[in-house]
Design a protein around this motif. Structure first.
Motif, PDB file in Angstrom:
ATOM      1  N   LYS A 191       0.863  -1.183   0.000  1.00  0.00           N
ATOM      2  CA  LYS A 191       0.000   0.000   0.000  1.00  0.00           C
ATOM      3  C   LYS A 191       0.897   1.229   0.000  1.00  0.00           C
ATOM      4  O   LYS A 191       2.124   1.122   0.029  1.00  0.00           O
ATOM      5  N   PHE A 192       0.251   2.386  -0.005  1.00  0.00           N
ATOM      6  CA  PHE A 192       0.986   3.644   0.121  1.00  0.00           C
ATOM      7  C   PHE A 192       0.590   4.328   1.425  1.00  0.00           C
ATOM      8  O   PHE A 192      -0.599   4.450   1.728  1.00  0.00           O
ATOM      9  N   GLU A 193       1.613   4.744   2.177  1.00  0.00           N
ATOM     10  CA  GLU A 193       1.379   5.519   3.385  1.00  0.00           C
ATOM     11  C   GLU A 193       1.543   6.993   3.029  1.00  0.00           C
ATOM     12  O   GLU A 193       2.594   7.411   2.542  1.00  0.00           O
ATOM     13  N   VAL A 194       0.490   7.759   3.259  1.00  0.00           N
ATOM     14  CA  VAL A 194       0.440   9.148   2.811  1.00  0.00           C
ATOM     15  C   VAL A 194       0.307  10.068   4.020  1.00  0.00           C
ATOM     16  O   VAL A 194      -0.546   9.844   4.890  1.00  0.00           O
ATOM     17  N   VAL A 195       1.134  11.090   4.060  1.00  0.00           N
ATOM     18  CA  VAL A 195       0.991  12.141   5.054  1.00  0.00           C
ATOM     19  C   VAL A 195       0.318  13.335   4.372  1.00  0.00           C
ATOM     20  O   VAL A 195       0.833  13.874   3.387  1.00  0.00           O
ATOM     21  N   THR A 196      -0.833  13.728   4.889  1.00  0.00           N
ATOM     22  CA  THR A 196      -1.647  14.771   4.268  1.00  0.00           C
ATOM     23  C   THR A 196      -1.032  16.146   4.519  1.00  0.00           C
ATOM     24  O   THR A 196      -0.126  16.298   5.339  1.00  0.00           O
ATOM     25  N   PRO A 197      -1.534  17.182   3.829  1.00  0.00           N
ATOM     26  CA  PRO A 197      -1.013  18.533   4.065  1.00  0.00           C
ATOM     27  C   PRO A 197      -1.133  18.978   5.513  1.00  0.00           C
ATOM     28  O   PRO A 197      -0.320  19.774   5.993  1.00  0.00           O
ATOM     29  N   GLU A 198      -2.133  18.457   6.242  1.00  0.00           N
ATOM     30  CA  GLU A 198      -2.302  18.819   7.643  1.00  0.00           C
ATOM     31  C   GLU A 198      -1.455  17.967   8.575  1.00  0.00           C
ATOM     32  O   GLU A 198      -1.485  18.152   9.793  1.00  0.00           O
ATOM     33  N   GLY A 199      -0.722  16.985   7.997  1.00  0.00           N
ATOM     34  CA  GLY A 199       0.148  16.149   8.812  1.00  0.00           C
ATOM     35  C   GLY A 199      -0.479  14.861   9.300  1.00  0.00           C
ATOM     36  O   GLY A 199       0.138  14.130  10.077  1.00  0.00           O
ATOM     37  N   TYR A 200      -1.694  14.555   8.838  1.00  0.00           N
ATOM     38  CA  TYR A 200      -2.323  13.307   9.235  1.00  0.00           C
ATOM     39  C   TYR A 200      -1.805  12.159   8.363  1.00  0.00           C
ATOM     40  O   TYR A 200      -1.487  12.339   7.190  1.00  0.00           O
ATOM     41  N   LEU A 201      -1.775  10.976   8.944  1.00  0.00           N
ATOM     42  CA  LEU A 201      -1.285   9.806   8.221  1.00  0.00           C
ATOM     43  C   LEU A 201      -2.466   8.964   7.770  1.00  0.00           C
ATOM     44  O   LEU A 201      -3.374   8.671   8.547  1.00  0.00           O
TER      45      LEU A 201
END
Length: 730
Positions: A191-201
């Protein structure tokens, strides 16, 4: 405070999985003096050594942080040589691998440019997980579009799902993240682990995965699409020359999971290969020309029937792997059966692992819920005006046509894409730039989709399920149409089913509903449909819609099928309707195949087989489906007796006369006008004893008389059976 330019700041950022440019720090970095520094993060190793791939040297790395950060300076003579890392793990293994951070750019500049422009027609070759060999090293190139993410890592079986270990490189010009992982094998989960612009994972499945888990397990899986060898060359060459508008198309609509289950094995569904052994011979024996599959793209919820897709490039793993689905399609083609796939570009679900808020922003969907959400279905709407999203969908259509040799795509819920106010309150939608309700971006998308698919895959077709009176759905784009090949005739379905549900004694008051379809029959290239939508959600089965006692129900349905197969337009029938299933369809159980034990059910099935045979062997019934010259009323106005008489005409002169009696009253000595003198015969009678009818047939040759009738110079006299359809020909 830590100096942000110092190595210690970079190390800390790597350890905390927040480094904005991991390739700028990890891997090999040449120095001004000709030497090179190699850095790696390996928390599962107690020692790491750099090995020259040509065997010319080995350089133990220094552990510069206790959490597993290593570094070594290579001499000038080794600074540019390909190298591997040897990891001494805490469980006693010695693992040799290439360094993922030693490889340069992976997705080509032209690929990124065309994707950003929205014109990359083979996008699945650039994004997703691709098995490949780079600099002699085999592995998988991972790439994903997430332009607003702070960080993206690939996680999976190979790194214990630890997002710290393999952060990806951002190609900022297109918002694409990439990394090459050496040694990764087929069917590896990732899968892909993504950190959002707000810093959420957040954890996301691969939108371009070729193979995926389903239901509660949602990992993507690496799969090699270059291995399968097709055996349908004859079919594909013939298809490219075929004119679908002037050839028979009789479609059997199938939900693979419930067509025929295996009760003695926990009521499990059959696999793709088991269906190839069972479904294909059945469809062939029934003389259908095509199978239409309800969506097979990966979806988490069985109850969506496949219409809420999360894996647009992956046939569902419920029934097997991608090559097994290819084998199913291949064997259909070898048996002379085309395959149409339901395709769902109108909406997608909100499942956390799917496309919704993919990088923490409304990436694939509209941000404004008045534009981006279907309240009826609880799903999200694609942003058709965004070039990358439009590219994703067009490339996906091309993918199924090319990689799986699909013969046609039936586009679901087209009306929901065309209208901005579709199923919305007056205040809950946003007008287009001209103040109208038309979704201009969706219209452009559909026109481009159809134009490109027909250019790239002649002989394939794109079919619209469009329930309104939008003009020109199946007209060419250069004349202002949407460019679809065919359109489902929802108007015919609604009018005729409503007519058929009337008690025959009242049908004379609804005669116009049954003839109305001929007023617009040539406005579009229509397919007459009795689909799954008509036998779910409390609507009951087709046989149960018919009025009267048991005999009349079957007689009505036989008459109705005969009428449908005689009417202009291609044909589609949902599974189970061919033998008169009593129960409403459910995706959770098998069709009621035990009904074959009943005479009427077997007889109804034989009628469908014979109707398909007649339809595919008499040119008059199919070759002029979409031309007014192919149909002529003999009598459209006999509402008092609920009789309909017409003739179907082929360009080569073949004629089939069709007479429908929609009441249970037999009509002895019914005169039918014909265009030529001579003898005629009954081609098919839905009341024949072999179809469990009353047996009012016309077995002898029918000789014409010179009495003009129904606008024809000659006529024949027949016995018209109760609740029956009769076909006559030379």
């Amino acid at each position: 405070m830590t100096d942000p330019t110092s190595p210690s700041a970079d190390i800390l950022a790597i350890l905390e999985a927040r480094h904005g440019n991991p390739f700028g720090f990890l891997g090999r970095h040449p120095q001004e003096d000709g030497r090179a520094i190699v850095r790696t993060f390996q928390p599962s190793a107690h020692a790491v050594t750099v090995l020259a791939r040509d065997g010319s040297g080995a350089w133990p790395m220094q552990r510069v942080h206790h959490h597993g950060f290593y570094q070594v300076e290579l001499p000038a003579e080794a600074a540019h040589k390909p190298y591997d890392l040897e990891l001494a793990t805490y469980d006693g293994q010695a693992i040799r691998t290439a360094d993922p951070y030693s490889f340069g750019h992976l997705v080509g500049e032209h690929d990124l440019y065309y994707f950003r422009e929205g014109t990359h027609q083979r996008l699945w070759e650039s994004l997703g997980a691709s098995l490949c060999t780079i600099d002699g090293v085999s592995g998988v190139r991972f790439s994903v579009w997430a332009p607003n993410a702070q960080r993206v890592s690939v996680i999976g079986d190979f790194n214990n799902w630890d997002g710290r270990l393999n952060p990806m490189r951002l190609r900022i010009e297109a918002g694409v993240w990439e990394i090459f992982m050496p040694g990764i094998k087929e069917e590896t989960h990732y899968k892909f682990e993504v950190v959002t612009p707000e810093g959420y994972l957040t954890i996301k499945s691969d939108p371009f995965a070729f193979y995926s888990q389903h239901s509660e397990k949602t990992a993507s899986m690496v799969f090699d699409l270059n291995r399968y060898t097709w055996s349908d060359q004859e079919w594909m060459e013939k298809r490219a020359r075929q004119d679908l508008y002037h050839t028979p198309m009789s479609i059997y609509e199938v939900h693979l999971g419930s067509w025929k289950r295996i009760p003695e094995q926990g009521n499990r569904s059959k696999s793709y290969l088991e269906l190839a052994d069972d479904l294909i011979p059945y469809v062939k024996s029934m003389n259908f020309t095509h199978i239409e599959l309800m969506p097979v793209a990966e979806h988490p919820f069985d109850g969506s029937w496949g219409y809420q897709v999360t894996g647009y490039f992956a046939p569902t793993s419920r029934f097997g792997n991608p090559d097994e689905f290819r084998q199913f399609v291949d064997r259909c083609h070898q048996a002379g059966i085309g395959v149409i796939l339901d395709w769902v570009p109108g909406h997608f679900p909100k499942d956390a692992h799917g496309l919704a808020k993919f990088d923490g922003t409304a990436l694939y969907e509209h941000a404004d819920p008045r534009q981006g959400e279907h309240q009826d279905w609880g799903t999200l709407i694609f942003n058709y005006g965004r070039s990358e999203v439009k590219n994703f969908l067009v490339a996906n259509a091309l993918f199924w046509l090319e990689q799986y040799h699909i013969d046609g795509l039936r586009v679901d819920a087209v009306a929901s894409m065309l209208y901005l106010d579709y199923s919305r309150k007056p205040w809950a939608w946003v007008p287009n730039k001209y103040g109208g309700r038309e979704n201009l971006e969706a219209i452009d998308f559909m026109r481009d989709l159809n134009r490109i698919c027909y250019e790239k895959h002649p002989g394939a077709t794109i079919i619209a399920e469009e329930s309104t009176a939008w003009p020109g759905v199946s007209k060419p784009t250069d004349t202002g149409g949407l460019g679809f090949g065919f359109k489902w005739n929802m108007g015919w379905m609604n009018d005729t089913l409503r007519y058929m549900e009337e008690d025959p004694i009242h049908r004379k008051y609804h005669h116009g509903e049954a003839t109305f379809s001929m007023l617009y029959a040539y406005d579009e290239n229509f397919i007459l449909v009795l689909s799954h939508d008509e036998v779910v959600h409390g609507k009951g089965s087709l046989i149960n819609k018919m009025p009267g006692d048991r005999w009349q129900k079957f007689a009505n349905l036989r008459m109705f099928y005969g009428w449908m197969w005689a009417h202009p337009g291609k044909k589609l029938l949902f599974m189970g309707a061919e033998f008169g299933q009593w129960q409403e369809w459910s995706h959770e159980r098998s069709l009621d195949w035990h009904l074959y034990m009943g005479e009427e059910h077997a007889a109804l099935q034989k009628l469908l087989c014979d109707l398909n045979w007649l339809y595919t062997t008499r040119p008059a019934l199919a070759t002029a489906d979409h031309e007014s010259s192919g149909f002529q009323w003999l009598d459209a106005n006999d509402g008092e007796n609920s009789i309909f008489a017409f003739v179907r005409i082929a360009p080569d002169g073949d004629r089939v006369y069709c007479i429908v009696n929609a009441t249970p009253v037999p009509r002895k000595n019914y005169r039918v006008g014909v265009s030529e003198a001579g003898t005629y015969r009954e081609l098919l009678n839905t009341d024949a004893p072999g179809y469990a009818g009353s047996g009012m047939i016309n077995p002898l040759p029918l000789t014409t008389s010179d009495e003009e009738w129904q606008g024809q110079p000659w006529s024949v006299v027949i016995d018209l059976p109760p609740l029956g359809t009769v076909f006559l020909g030379r």
